[in-house]
Design a protein around this motif. Structure first.
Motif, PDB file in Angstrom:
ATOM      1  N   VAL A 282       0.833  -1.203   0.000  1.00  0.00           N
ATOM      2  CA  VAL A 282       0.000   0.000   0.000  1.00  0.00           C
ATOM      3  C   VAL A 282       0.868   1.254   0.000  1.00  0.00           C
ATOM      4  N   ARG A 283       0.200   2.364  -0.263  1.00  0.00           N
ATOM      5  CA  ARG A 283       0.848   3.679  -0.256  1.00  0.00           C
ATOM      6  C   ARG A 283       0.457   4.423   1.012  1.00  0.00           C
TER       7      ARG A 283
ATOM      8  N   GLU B 189       9.532   7.098  -3.598  1.00  0.00           N
ATOM      9  CA  GLU B 189       9.896   7.545  -4.944  1.00  0.00           C
ATOM     10  C   GLU B 189       9.272   8.908  -5.225  1.00  0.00           C
ATOM     11  N   PRO B 190       9.852   9.650  -6.152  1.00  0.00           N
ATOM     12  CA  PRO B 190       9.298  10.970  -6.480  1.00  0.00           C
ATOM     13  C   PRO B 190       7.984  10.848  -7.236  1.00  0.00           C
TER      14      PRO B 190
ATOM     15  N   ALA C  21      -4.231  10.923 -21.465  1.00  0.00           N
ATOM     16  CA  ALA C  21      -3.930  10.626 -22.869  1.00  0.00           C
ATOM     17  C   ALA C  21      -5.016  11.150 -23.794  1.00  0.00           C
ATOM     18  N   SER C  22      -6.232  11.287 -23.257  1.00  0.00           N
ATOM     19  CA  SER C  22      -7.343  11.832 -24.052  1.00  0.00           C
ATOM     20  C   SER C  22      -7.454  13.339 -23.926  1.00  0.00           C
ATOM     21  N   SER C  23      -6.435  13.969 -23.289  1.00  0.00           N
ATOM     22  CA  SER C  23      -6.354  15.429 -23.152  1.00  0.00           C
ATOM     23  C   SER C  23      -7.482  16.005 -22.304  1.00  0.00           C
ATOM     24  N   LEU C  24      -7.975  15.243 -21.311  1.00  0.00           N
ATOM     25  CA  LEU C  24      -9.026  15.746 -20.445  1.00  0.00           C
ATOM     26  C   LEU C  24      -8.486  16.480 -19.227  1.00  0.00           C
ATOM     27  N   GLY C  25      -7.173  16.448 -19.023  1.00  0.00           N
ATOM     28  CA  GLY C  25      -6.585  17.121 -17.886  1.00  0.00           C
ATOM     29  C   GLY C  25      -5.201  16.570 -17.589  1.00  0.00           C
ATOM     30  N   ILE C  26      -4.693  16.868 -16.380  1.00  0.00           N
ATOM     31  CA  ILE C  26      -3.384  16.381 -15.971  1.00  0.00           C
ATOM     32  C   ILE C  26      -3.558  15.600 -14.668  1.00  0.00           C
ATOM     33  N   THR C  27      -2.530  14.870 -14.310  1.00  0.00           N
ATOM     34  CA  THR C  27      -2.550  14.195 -13.024  1.00  0.00           C
ATOM     35  C   THR C  27      -1.134  14.090 -12.486  1.00  0.00           C
ATOM     36  N   ILE C  28      -1.011  13.686 -11.246  1.00  0.00           N
ATOM     37  CA  ILE C  28       0.293  13.486 -10.602  1.00  0.00           C
ATOM     38  C   ILE C  28       0.332  12.050 -10.102  1.00  0.00           C
ATOM     39  N   VAL C  29       1.386  11.338 -10.466  1.00  0.00           N
ATOM     40  CA  VAL C  29       1.458   9.913 -10.151  1.00  0.00           C
ATOM     41  C   VAL C  29       2.865   9.563  -9.658  1.00  0.00           C
ATOM     42  N   PRO C  30       3.019   8.423  -8.981  1.00  0.00           N
ATOM     43  CA  PRO C  30       4.362   7.965  -8.618  1.00  0.00           C
ATOM     44  C   PRO C  30       5.208   7.715  -9.858  1.00  0.00           C
ATOM     45  N   ALA C  31       6.494   7.898  -9.730  1.00  0.00           N
ATOM     46  CA  ALA C  31       7.388   7.787 -10.881  1.00  0.00           C
ATOM     47  C   ALA C  31       7.332   6.424 -11.551  1.00  0.00           C
ATOM     48  N   CYS C  32       7.007   5.375 -10.798  1.00  0.00           N
ATOM     49  CA  CYS C  32       6.963   4.031 -11.390  1.00  0.00           C
ATOM     50  C   CYS C  32       5.897   3.903 -12.461  1.00  0.00           C
ATOM     51  N   MET C  33       4.900   4.810 -12.460  1.00  0.00           N
ATOM     52  CA  MET C  33       3.807   4.725 -13.423  1.00  0.00           C
ATOM     53  C   MET C  33       4.195   5.263 -14.795  1.00  0.00           C
ATOM     54  N   GLN C  34       5.418   5.714 -14.967  1.00  0.00           N
ATOM     55  CA  GLN C  34       5.842   6.276 -16.248  1.00  0.00           C
ATOM     56  C   GLN C  34       5.857   5.252 -17.379  1.00  0.00           C
ATOM     57  N   GLN C  35       5.658   3.991 -17.054  1.00  0.00           N
ATOM     58  CA  GLN C  35       5.590   2.963 -18.092  1.00  0.00           C
ATOM     59  C   GLN C  35       4.249   2.981 -18.831  1.00  0.00           C
ATOM     60  N   ALA C  36       3.259   3.689 -18.282  1.00  0.00           N
ATOM     61  CA  ALA C  36       1.907   3.636 -18.834  1.00  0.00           C
ATOM     62  C   ALA C  36       1.684   4.712 -19.897  1.00  0.00           C
ATOM     63  N   ARG C  37       1.120   4.321 -21.028  1.00  0.00           N
ATOM     64  CA  ARG C  37       0.684   5.217 -22.113  1.00  0.00           C
ATOM     65  C   ARG C  37       1.767   6.216 -22.523  1.00  0.00           C
ATOM     66  N   VAL C  38       2.986   5.737 -22.688  1.00  0.00           N
ATOM     67  CA  VAL C  38       4.089   6.649 -23.033  1.00  0.00           C
ATOM     68  C   VAL C  38       3.933   7.225 -24.433  1.00  0.00           C
TER      69      VAL C  38
ATOM     70  N   LEU D  40       6.798  16.255  -1.904  1.00  0.00           N
ATOM     71  CA  LEU D  40       5.757  15.463  -2.545  1.00  0.00           C
ATOM     72  C   LEU D  40       6.379  14.185  -3.096  1.00  0.00           C
ATOM     73  N   SER D  41       6.138  13.097  -2.408  1.00  0.00           N
ATOM     74  CA  SER D  41       6.695  11.808  -2.817  1.00  0.00           C
ATOM     75  C   SER D  41       5.682  10.715  -2.520  1.00  0.00           C
ATOM     76  N   ALA D  42       5.958   9.534  -3.015  1.00  0.00           N
ATOM     77  CA  ALA D  42       5.066   8.385  -2.826  1.00  0.00           C
ATOM     78  C   ALA D  42       5.819   7.293  -2.075  1.00  0.00           C
ATOM     79  N   SER D  43       5.355   6.991  -0.883  1.00  0.00           N
ATOM     80  CA  SER D  43       5.982   5.946  -0.065  1.00  0.00           C
ATOM     81  C   SER D  43       5.216   4.649  -0.229  1.00  0.00           C
ATOM     82  N   LEU D  44       5.937   3.622  -0.603  1.00  0.00           N
ATOM     83  CA  LEU D  44       5.355   2.296  -0.789  1.00  0.00           C
ATOM     84  C   LEU D  44       5.830   1.380   0.333  1.00  0.00           C
TER      85      LEU D  44
END
Length: 296
Positions: A147-148, A165-166, A236-253, A266-270
């Motif tokens: 969990v986070r 992680e950032p 990806a559909s240009s509906l807005g922005i979001t902030i996610v943990p760095a590990c999610m950078q693999q998605a919809r590149v 601002l960081s994400a602790s796992l």
């Protein structure tokens, strides 16, 4: 029925000779004869027809012989299963994880190694947000959860940090800020935010909102999505922005650009959460795998 006497009976039945059976067992012949008589008294039947110079099984003894091997085999199997369970080699374990945790190498490596090393453990998986997973943990539906923070811990739940992680900003590919090398959170004050549900004052979504409020603005949330990957799909559909943990950078590149945030707070602790008290062996073994994973 005394299992020792049953074993003695089996050996005598195989040897059909008290002296040879006693030598095979490693005891004197008179005590062996006594134990067989006690077994016969317990059952109320004669197991052997004793004749001068030889013995043979009675009909009742032949019936017992059929079952004795199976009984003793099953007892042996039960002992082995009991020992394997105490070592965490067999059994069941329920594992919860957030969607973003499934993108983290520490989690995937630990689960992969665990399955390889303990193939006879039946593992059930539950994906959910951190707070519902902790509720499932308290109620005994799962045994541990990736969990986070924050999750609202108490004396019933322990938490072991795995990594921090950032966070990064996920932007549509053609967004005006998509080519920036880094961003500050306050630069996003006018952007439409896509976040995950804030059912409680815990979780990554609340961490993001709190960080924005510290910088003098409340994020304009235009849409909530059930999971982090859903927010990225909406980006990806240009509906807005979001902030996610760095590990999610693999998605919809292909359609999303990820820009690091310079805001250090601002960081994400796992981590892994588990119930307090003595740990079942299977749970302790998985926790050991987590501790041995890269980055832990």
């Amino acid at each position: 029925m005394d299992l020792r006497r049953l074993r003695y009976f089996l050996i005598v039945a195989e040897e059909l000779h008290f002296t040879r059976a006693a030598q095979r067992i490693g005891i004197a012949q008179p005590p062996l004869t006594y134990q067989i008589k006690m077994l016969e008294r317990e059952l109320g039947v004669s197991l052997f027809d004793r004749q001068p110079g030889h013995i043979r099984l009675t009909e009742a003894g032949a019936v017992l012989l059929e079952d004795a091997r199976d009984i003793l085999d099953r007892v042996g199997q039960a002992a082995v299963r009991c020992q394997r369970s105490a070592q965490g080699l067999i059994g069941r374990i329920g594992v919860g994880f957030t969607e973003s945790a499934s993108f983290c190498v520490e989690v995937t490596t630990a689960l992969h190694r665990y399955r390889d090393r303990y193939p006879r453990i039946e593992m059930t998986l539950e994906e959910n947000r951190s707070v519902p997973l902790v509720q499932s943990l308290r109620q005994g539906r799962i045994d541990l959860a990736f969990v986070r923070l924050p999750i609202g811990m108490d004396d019933d739940v322990h938490f072991r940090l795995i990594s921090t992680e950032p966070m990064v900003v996920a932007l549509p590919r053609m967004h005006r800020l998509a080519r920036r090398k880094s961003l500050r959170l306050h630069e996003l004050r006018d952007e439409p935010f896509l976040l995950y549900p804030r059912a409680t004052r815990f979780g990554l979504s609340d961490t993001i909102v709190t960080a924005c409020e510290k910088r003098g603005f409340s994020p304009r949330i235009v849409q909530q999505a059930p999971q982090i990957s859903s927010t990225i799909n909406l980006v990806a559909s240009s509906l807005g922005i979001t902030i996610v943990p760095a590990c999610m950078q693999q998605a919809r590149v292909d359609q999303v650009r990820y820009v690091p945030l310079k805001d250090d707070d601002l960081s994400a602790s796992l981590g892994v959460a588990f119930r307090s008290g003595p740990l079942p062996p299977a749970v302790a073994n998985l926790l050991a795998m987590v501790a041995a994973s890269p980055g832990s």
